[in-house]
Write an enzyme that holds these catalytic residues in place. Structure first.
Site, mmCIF file in Angstrom:
data_model
loop_
_atom_site.group_PDB
_atom_site.id
_atom_site.type_symbol
_atom_site.label_atom_id
_atom_site.label_comp_id
_atom_site.label_asym_id
_atom_site.label_seq_id
_atom_site.Cartn_x
_atom_site.Cartn_y
_atom_site.Cartn_z
ATOM 1 N N TYR A 1 56.425 57.751 -8.049
ATOM 2 C CA TYR A 1 55.987 56.753 -7.294
ATOM 3 C C TYR A 1 55.576 55.546 -7.849
ATOM 4 C CZ TYR A 1 51.089 57.439 -7.991
ATOM 5 O OH TYR A 1 49.660 57.099 -8.553
ATOM 6 N N ARG B 1 63.697 76.102 -0.969
ATOM 7 C CA ARG B 1 62.601 76.074 -1.865
ATOM 8 C C ARG B 1 63.471 76.958 -2.929
ATOM 9 N NH1 ARG B 1 58.037 78.713 -3.500
ATOM 10 N NH2 ARG B 1 56.526 77.171 -4.426
ATOM 11 N N LYS C 1 54.550 58.837 -13.721
ATOM 12 C CA LYS C 1 53.943 58.463 -12.458
ATOM 13 C C LYS C 1 54.390 59.481 -11.359
ATOM 14 C CE LYS C 1 51.804 54.298 -10.295
ATOM 15 N NZ LYS C 1 50.393 54.941 -10.417
ATOM 16 N N GLU D 1 41.508 57.643 -19.629
ATOM 17 C CA GLU D 1 41.553 56.481 -18.688
ATOM 18 C C GLU D 1 40.982 56.917 -17.385
ATOM 19 O OE1 GLU D 1 45.587 56.007 -17.124
ATOM 20 O OE2 GLU D 1 45.826 58.184 -17.209
ATOM 21 N N LEU E 1 48.571 57.030 -18.260
ATOM 22 C CA LEU E 1 49.658 56.124 -17.780
ATOM 23 C C LEU E 1 49.690 54.728 -18.294
ATOM 24 C CD1 LEU E 1 51.558 56.285 -15.127
ATOM 25 C CD2 LEU E 1 49.996 54.822 -14.179
HETATM 26 N N1 PDD Z 1 47.069 53.800 -9.681
HETATM 27 N N2 PDD Z 1 46.036 55.223 -14.652
HETATM 28 C C1 PDD Z 1 46.216 56.012 -13.754
HETATM 29 C C2 PDD Z 1 45.992 57.114 -13.761
HETATM 30 C C3 PDD Z 1 46.639 55.320 -12.296
HETATM 31 O O1 PDD Z 1 46.987 56.091 -11.383
HETATM 32 C C4 PDD Z 1 46.900 53.869 -12.548
HETATM 33 C C5 PDD Z 1 47.445 53.153 -10.849
HETATM 34 C C6 PDD Z 1 46.644 53.012 -13.356
HETATM 35 C C7 PDD Z 1 46.719 51.663 -13.436
HETATM 36 O O2 PDD Z 1 48.228 51.286 -13.485
HETATM 37 P P1 PDD Z 1 48.890 49.823 -12.749
HETATM 38 O O3 PDD Z 1 47.875 48.867 -13.632
HETATM 39 O O4 PDD Z 1 49.941 49.998 -13.302
HETATM 40 O O5 PDD Z 1 48.502 49.917 -11.377
HETATM 41 C C8 PDD Z 1 46.053 53.621 -14.481
HETATM 42 C C9 PDD Z 1 47.856 53.474 -8.774
HETATM 43 C C10 PDD Z 1 47.637 52.029 -8.216
HETATM 44 C C11 PDD Z 1 47.725 54.469 -7.399
HETATM 45 O O6 PDD Z 1 48.023 55.600 -7.650
HETATM 46 O O7 PDD Z 1 47.598 54.088 -6.349
#
Ligand code: PDD
Length: 283
Positions: free
Chosen positions: A33, A99, A146, A178, A202
């Site tokens: 996603y 499945r 992601k 993170e 990520l």
């Molecule tokens: N989350 N690290 C993780 C684990 C994340 O899920 C996200 C973003 C980020 C920040 O990435 P970016 O700057 O590209 O938004 C870092 C999104 C917004 C979510 O899952 O809703």
């Protein structure tokens, strides 16, 4: 202005959108996603998000869908929704199949997109910073993809919420990775520090833009591993993410920080200037 959902070419209100129960996204979390936001009807950093989506798809060998097709569908949905400041959620799964763990043949992937107004930012958080807690990182070994597998993120975030905090900062093998849904930076002696890219974080789009902001401002940036003790001893700490940009950290567990610190504030100011320039650029 109205919320919309798109499922493989069919546009409806989100509550009327349907997917099949044999979708591999539902059965295995077999999908990826992206979350992109728009300012004044214009997508923010779309190339970076679509490049990351392309990489996530390739890492899972989820093929049969073209990134240009996804981008066009996303742009069309945003335009049709007429939502100026929208959160665009894009999900691609390996589609519908009985499945079975093995993927011998692959049918058409399922593409789901929603366009919804972004919930108003909390100005208090931007002004005063947020509280975070430190927790073990329970996620799998490829969080650079992601993927839809967000149980570890969700549980850590839930623990943070229960503790009255905004975020859980995660620690794996004695090193900070993170936030559960955000990137994390610390500042020590004027040096801006964040974990290097790799399978343990990520690669955040906002993270990359904030690193560019730091470089434009002539700051020294180090992308490298660091331990929780270094976080606790830092002068400033802040989080970044698509939905909010930059949030100073006011406290990590019981340790208080001056939030937002001077360096955090100047990065936040430049980042928002870039957003504003893009938003107001002639079309
Ligand atoms: N989350 N690290 C993780 C684990 C994340 O899920 C996200 C973003 C980020 C920040 O990435 P970016 O700057 O590209 O938004 C870092 C999104 C917004 C979510 O899952 O809703």
């Amino acid at each position: 202005m109205r919320e919309l959902a798109y499922v493989n070419g069919v546009v409806t209100a989100p509550e009327d959108a349907m997917i099949r129960i044999d979708d591999r996204g539902l059965q295995f979390g077999d999908g990826v996603y992206e979350v992109i936001r728009s300012y004044a009807g214009r997508l923010w950093a779309p190339e970076r998000h679509f490049t990351r989506l392309h990489r996530s798809l390739a890492e899972l060998r989820l093929d049969g869908i073209d990134i240009a097709h996804i981008a066009a569908a996303a742009r069309d949905l945003l335009a049709e929704s007429r939502i100026p400041d929208a959160l665009l959620y894009i999900q691609v799964t390996r589609g519908v199949k009985p499945r079975d763990y093995a993927v011998e043949t692959q049918g058409p992937p399922t593409l789901v997109i929603t366009a919804r107004p972004i919930t108003a930012l909390n100005p208090e958080r931007r002004l005063r910073g947020v509280r975070v807690i430190v927790r073990p990182d329970p996620r799998w070994a490829r969080v650079d993809i992601k993927s839809l597998n967000l149980l570890g993120n969700m549980m850590a975030k839930h623990e943070a919420a229960e503790a009255g905090a905004f975020e859980a900062v995660l620690v794996k093998d004695g090193l900070v990775t993170e936030g559960a849904s955000t990137s994390l930076f610390i500042v020590t002696d004027g040096v801006v520090i964040t974990r290097e890219q790799g399978p343990h974080i990520l690669s955040g789009v906002t993270r990359a833009l904030v690193i560019e902001c730091a470089e434009v401002l002539g700051m020294c940036v180090e992308e490298r591993p660091y331990a929780p003790a270094e976080l606790m001893a830092a002068d400033e700490a802040f989080l970044t993410g698509t939905t909010f940009g930059v949030y100073g950290i006011a406290a990590v567990d019981a340790r208080r920080f001056p939030a937002p610190g001077a360096i955090t504030s100047s990065l936040d100011a430049l980042y928002h200037q870039w957003v504003k320039e893009e938003r107001d650029a002639p079309r």
